[in-house]
Design a protein around this motif. Structure first.
Motif, PDB file in Angstrom:
ATOM      1  N   LYS A 153       0.854  -1.197   0.000  1.00  0.00           N
ATOM      2  CA  LYS A 153       0.000   0.000   0.000  1.00  0.00           C
ATOM      3  C   LYS A 153       0.886   1.242   0.000  1.00  0.00           C
ATOM      4  O   LYS A 153       1.277   1.754   1.051  1.00  0.00           O
ATOM      5  N   ILE A 154       1.205   1.694  -1.209  1.00  0.00           N
ATOM      6  CA  ILE A 154       2.092   2.842  -1.391  1.00  0.00           C
ATOM      7  C   ILE A 154       1.401   3.829  -2.313  1.00  0.00           C
ATOM      8  O   ILE A 154       0.742   3.435  -3.281  1.00  0.00           O
ATOM      9  N   LEU A 155       1.543   5.099  -2.032  1.00  0.00           N
ATOM     10  CA  LEU A 155       0.965   6.139  -2.879  1.00  0.00           C
ATOM     11  C   LEU A 155       1.488   6.004  -4.306  1.00  0.00           C
ATOM     12  O   LEU A 155       2.688   5.938  -4.535  1.00  0.00           O
ATOM     13  N   GLY A 156       0.572   5.894  -5.277  1.00  0.00           N
ATOM     14  CA  GLY A 156       0.959   5.776  -6.678  1.00  0.00           C
ATOM     15  C   GLY A 156       1.259   4.358  -7.121  1.00  0.00           C
ATOM     16  O   GLY A 156       1.841   4.139  -8.193  1.00  0.00           O
ATOM     17  N   ILE A 157       0.849   3.360  -6.328  1.00  0.00           N
ATOM     18  CA  ILE A 157       1.165   1.968  -6.646  1.00  0.00           C
ATOM     19  C   ILE A 157       0.585   1.543  -7.989  1.00  0.00           C
ATOM     20  O   ILE A 157       1.082   0.610  -8.633  1.00  0.00           O
ATOM     21  N   GLU A 158      -0.449   2.244  -8.462  1.00  0.00           N
ATOM     22  CA  GLU A 158      -1.069   1.889  -9.740  1.00  0.00           C
ATOM     23  C   GLU A 158      -0.132   2.130 -10.916  1.00  0.00           C
ATOM     24  O   GLU A 158      -0.361   1.626 -12.023  1.00  0.00           O
ATOM     25  N   HIS A 159       0.951   2.855 -10.700  1.00  0.00           N
ATOM     26  CA  HIS A 159       1.921   3.111 -11.761  1.00  0.00           C
ATOM     27  C   HIS A 159       3.045   2.072 -11.777  1.00  0.00           C
ATOM     28  O   HIS A 159       3.973   2.175 -12.575  1.00  0.00           O
ATOM     29  N   ALA A 160       2.963   1.089 -10.881  1.00  0.00           N
ATOM     30  CA  ALA A 160       3.988   0.048 -10.791  1.00  0.00           C
ATOM     31  C   ALA A 160       3.519  -1.226 -11.472  1.00  0.00           C
ATOM     32  O   ALA A 160       2.345  -1.393 -11.784  1.00  0.00           O
ATOM     33  N   ILE A 161       4.468  -2.128 -11.714  1.00  0.00           N
ATOM     34  CA  ILE A 161       4.149  -3.441 -12.254  1.00  0.00           C
ATOM     35  C   ILE A 161       4.694  -4.501 -11.317  1.00  0.00           C
ATOM     36  O   ILE A 161       5.486  -4.214 -10.422  1.00  0.00           O
ATOM     37  N   THR A 162       4.260  -5.740 -11.513  1.00  0.00           N
ATOM     38  CA  THR A 162       4.805  -6.872 -10.765  1.00  0.00           C
ATOM     39  C   THR A 162       5.556  -7.778 -11.728  1.00  0.00           C
ATOM     40  O   THR A 162       5.573  -7.559 -12.938  1.00  0.00           O
ATOM     41  N   ILE A 240       5.247   6.655  -5.590  1.00  0.00           N
ATOM     42  CA  ILE A 240       5.507   6.524  -7.018  1.00  0.00           C
ATOM     43  C   ILE A 240       4.598   7.522  -7.729  1.00  0.00           C
ATOM     44  O   ILE A 240       3.424   7.660  -7.387  1.00  0.00           O
ATOM     45  N   ASP A 241       5.162   8.201  -8.728  1.00  0.00           N
ATOM     46  CA  ASP A 241       4.378   9.210  -9.433  1.00  0.00           C
ATOM     47  C   ASP A 241       4.676   9.131 -10.928  1.00  0.00           C
ATOM     48  O   ASP A 241       5.819   8.948 -11.335  1.00  0.00           O
ATOM     49  N   LYS A 242       3.653   9.232 -11.722  1.00  0.00           N
ATOM     50  CA  LYS A 242       3.796   9.226 -13.187  1.00  0.00           C
ATOM     51  C   LYS A 242       4.036  10.652 -13.662  1.00  0.00           C
ATOM     52  O   LYS A 242       3.259  11.558 -13.364  1.00  0.00           O
ATOM     53  N   THR A 243       5.140  10.852 -14.401  1.00  0.00           N
ATOM     54  CA  THR A 243       5.460  12.170 -14.923  1.00  0.00           C
ATOM     55  C   THR A 243       5.658  12.081 -16.429  1.00  0.00           C
ATOM     56  O   THR A 243       5.663  10.994 -17.010  1.00  0.00           O
ATOM     57  N   ALA A 244       5.860  13.231 -17.066  1.00  0.00           N
ATOM     58  CA  ALA A 244       6.078  13.263 -18.512  1.00  0.00           C
ATOM     59  C   ALA A 244       7.387  12.579 -18.889  1.00  0.00           C
ATOM     60  O   ALA A 244       7.537  12.057 -19.998  1.00  0.00           O
ATOM     61  N   ASP A 245       8.345  12.542 -17.945  1.00  0.00           N
ATOM     62  CA  ASP A 245       9.654  11.944 -18.224  1.00  0.00           C
ATOM     63  C   ASP A 245       9.716  10.461 -17.890  1.00  0.00           C
ATOM     64  O   ASP A 245      10.690   9.791 -18.233  1.00  0.00           O
ATOM     65  N   VAL A 247       8.396   7.277 -14.794  1.00  0.00           N
ATOM     66  CA  VAL A 247       7.852   6.989 -13.475  1.00  0.00           C
ATOM     67  C   VAL A 247       8.842   7.497 -12.426  1.00  0.00           C
ATOM     68  O   VAL A 247      10.002   7.097 -12.406  1.00  0.00           O
ATOM     69  N   LYS A 248       8.388   8.383 -11.561  1.00  0.00           N
ATOM     70  CA  LYS A 248       9.250   8.950 -10.522  1.00  0.00           C
ATOM     71  C   LYS A 248       9.083   8.131  -9.248  1.00  0.00           C
ATOM     72  O   LYS A 248       7.983   7.975  -8.731  1.00  0.00           O
ATOM     73  N   VAL A 249      10.207   7.621  -8.728  1.00  0.00           N
ATOM     74  CA  VAL A 249      10.207   6.800  -7.521  1.00  0.00           C
ATOM     75  C   VAL A 249      10.889   7.579  -6.404  1.00  0.00           C
ATOM     76  O   VAL A 249      12.048   7.988  -6.547  1.00  0.00           O
ATOM     77  N   ILE A 250      10.167   7.791  -5.327  1.00  0.00           N
ATOM     78  CA  ILE A 250      10.700   8.545  -4.189  1.00  0.00           C
ATOM     79  C   ILE A 250      11.095   7.558  -3.094  1.00  0.00           C
ATOM     80  O   ILE A 250      10.274   6.784  -2.602  1.00  0.00           O
ATOM     81  N   LEU A 251      12.369   7.594  -2.712  1.00  0.00           N
ATOM     82  CA  LEU A 251      12.920   6.659  -1.735  1.00  0.00           C
ATOM     83  C   LEU A 251      13.266   7.389  -0.448  1.00  0.00           C
ATOM     84  O   LEU A 251      13.791   8.510  -0.482  1.00  0.00           O
ATOM     85  N   GLY A 252      13.001   6.746   0.668  1.00  0.00           N
ATOM     86  CA  GLY A 252      13.344   7.315   1.966  1.00  0.00           C
ATOM     87  C   GLY A 252      14.444   6.504   2.626  1.00  0.00           C
ATOM     88  O   GLY A 252      14.422   5.272   2.607  1.00  0.00           O
ATOM     89  N   ARG A 253      15.420   7.180   3.222  1.00  0.00           N
ATOM     90  CA  ARG A 253      16.522   6.522   3.909  1.00  0.00           C
ATOM     91  C   ARG A 253      16.312   6.548   5.426  1.00  0.00           C
ATOM     92  O   ARG A 253      15.482   7.298   5.939  1.00  0.00           O
ATOM     93  N   ASP A 254      17.091   5.722   6.116  1.00  0.00           N
ATOM     94  CA  ASP A 254      16.982   5.663   7.574  1.00  0.00           C
ATOM     95  C   ASP A 254      17.314   6.989   8.232  1.00  0.00           C
ATOM     96  O   ASP A 254      16.830   7.297   9.327  1.00  0.00           O
TER      97      ASP A 254
END
Length: 457
Positions: A153-162, A240-245, A247-254
């Protein structure tokens, strides 16, 4: 009351089909229901198409290595569509073979979803449970419904694939982020990297392949990095966000910092799989679940006397050969009068990564937890002869875990070319209880990498 079937199987994957055919050989009247294509995950979305893609990914290195052996340079490029079409054509061929095998075994194949009405009655319907419903009855019922990729359950998961979707991509992704360091993520990272995709593998932990031997994990991870895969550890996927360029993936570190990667596609298959036990009508039976998996005894029997389960839906060892063996053991016991159970000790497995890895038996950590200081490790790391002329710094690692008091080989682990093929043979010795002295007394085949297993000191 006369029942429709002696055995009815819900799920026509490898385990379900193997069970149905074996029971039919004993004279049982068998039916099987499947809503998708025959063969299950392995044939349609797993080991078979994935291994074919692995072969395709290895040619660039072969073309390069050939020059060191006197061959002229090869200028070649991947036709992704041609490769994917060929892979899926082979899957279609296997579907047809499974249909013929079931027909030849006189197993009735029903299309649709199976749902329990009670312990002996199954309703067959479409996905919505609507039209074309049929009700069947059976003396024994086998649940063999497999599993499915977990979608976090992640924001923008619909832009991902399995991993299920990779086999149907129309174009090769030029950039891909794969989230998760399990064997599925590691394998697809290696495959796509070999084909020229820029791959970033994102881990929640500090190292790939949790649960495998520590030396094997280290060797595979370093090998992947050496082959150009970017590995980020201790990361959480935030959005995850769909952009014109792309799929933008935002990662968080510890440390609370963030990093953004722009990519073509995101595979999230490696975050895990879950049993397909929803909407089976199990509430209409006495079958019990534990964390979504069907609870079974050593004979694959559930808490409902006439209902059994095998394969990934029981979440024991989720490997195709295990599901097949479980199913055949059930059929032999219930319909063949040959009581036997599946042994889960010393089951070999492989990770078809680059470099390849394979293992059987206990890891070093498991052995030390069980036997303490009475464990001796034999380890070898070397460059195989194949790489001497190309001048590549590719390494093979082999490891034996031995119980010093009995000299018994408790585990064998390998990273390197043909690891799976080599460990398959070693697994026979480990399964039979071979000792280190037995290994030492075996004459090696020279020059091979495999001989190292019988020459380690």
């Amino acid at each position: 009351m006369k029942l429709d079937f002696d055995l009815f199987v819900i799920g026509a994957g490898s385990g379900g089909i193997a069970t149905a055919r074996r029971a039919a050989e004993y004279g049982a009247k068998v039916g099987i229901v499947e809503f998708d294509r025959l063969g299950g995950t392995c044939v349609n979305r797993g080991c078979v198409p994935k291994k074919l893609m692995l072969y395709a990914s290895q040619f660039p290195d072969l073309f390069e290595d050939a020059q060191a052996y006197g061959w002229s340079p090869v200028q070649s490029s991947l036709d992704w569509e041609k490769m994917i079409t060929a892979v899926n054509n082979e899957v279609n061929r296997l579907n047809g073979i499974y249909q013929k095998m079931l027909d030849n075994s006189k197993v009735e194949v029903l299309q649709g979803y199976g749902k329990f009405v009670d312990a002996h009655t199954i309703l067959i319907g479409d996905a919505s449970g609507g039209l074309r419903q049929r009700q069947v009855t059976a003396d024994k019922v086998l649940i063999a419904v497999g599993g499915h990729p977990v979608i976090p359950k992640i924001l923008g998961i619909e832009h991902a694939i399995t991993s299920d979707d990779i086999f149907h991509l129309k174009e090769q992704p030029q950039r891909m982020v794969i989230f998760g360091g399990g064997y599925i993520g590691v394998e697809f990272a290696s495959i796509l990297n070999g084909m020229g995709t820029e791959v970033t593998l994102v881990l929640r932990g500090d190292k790939i392949l949790r649960g495998f031997d520590e030396d094997l994990r280290t060797e595979v991870q370093q090998g992947m990095v050496n082959h150009g895969i970017r590995i980020l550890n201790n990361i959480q996927l935030i959005a995850i966000d769909k952009t014109a360029d792309g799929v933008k993936v935002i990662l968080g570190r510890d440390d609370q910092s963030e990093e953004t990667i722009v990519t073509d596609a995101v595979s999230l298959a490696a975050v895990g799989r879950k049993p397909n036990t929803k909407n089976l009508g199990l509430e209409n039976t006495k079958v019990k679940l534990r964390d979504g998996a069907v609870v079974v005894d050593k004979y694959s029997r559930t808490t409902e006397e006439n209902i059994y389960a095998v394969g990934d839906c029981t979440n024991k060892i989720n490997l195709t050969p295990v599901a097949i063996n479980e199913g055949r053991a059930f059929a032999d016991t219930v319909f063949g009068g040959k009581s036997r159970t599946m042994s889960y000790e010393n089951v070999p497995s492989a990770v078809f990564s680059t470099p390849e890895a394979a293992t059987v038996g206990l890891t070093e950590a498991e052995a030390r937890e069980k036997y303490g200081d009475a464990v001796k490790i034999y380890r070898s790391r070397f460059r195989p002869m194949y790489y001497t002329l190309p001048g590549k710094d590719e390494k093979t690692m082999m490891k034996l875990v031995v119980h010093e008091k009995t000299d018994k080989v408790l585990g064998a682990h390998m990273v390197g070319n043909h690891a799976a093929e080599i460990i398959q043979g070693v697994a026979i010795a480990v399964k039979m209880g071979a000792t280190k002295a037995n290994f030492d007394a075996t004459v090696g085949i020279h020059p091979t990498s495999a001989e190292e297993f019988v020459t380690m000191r």
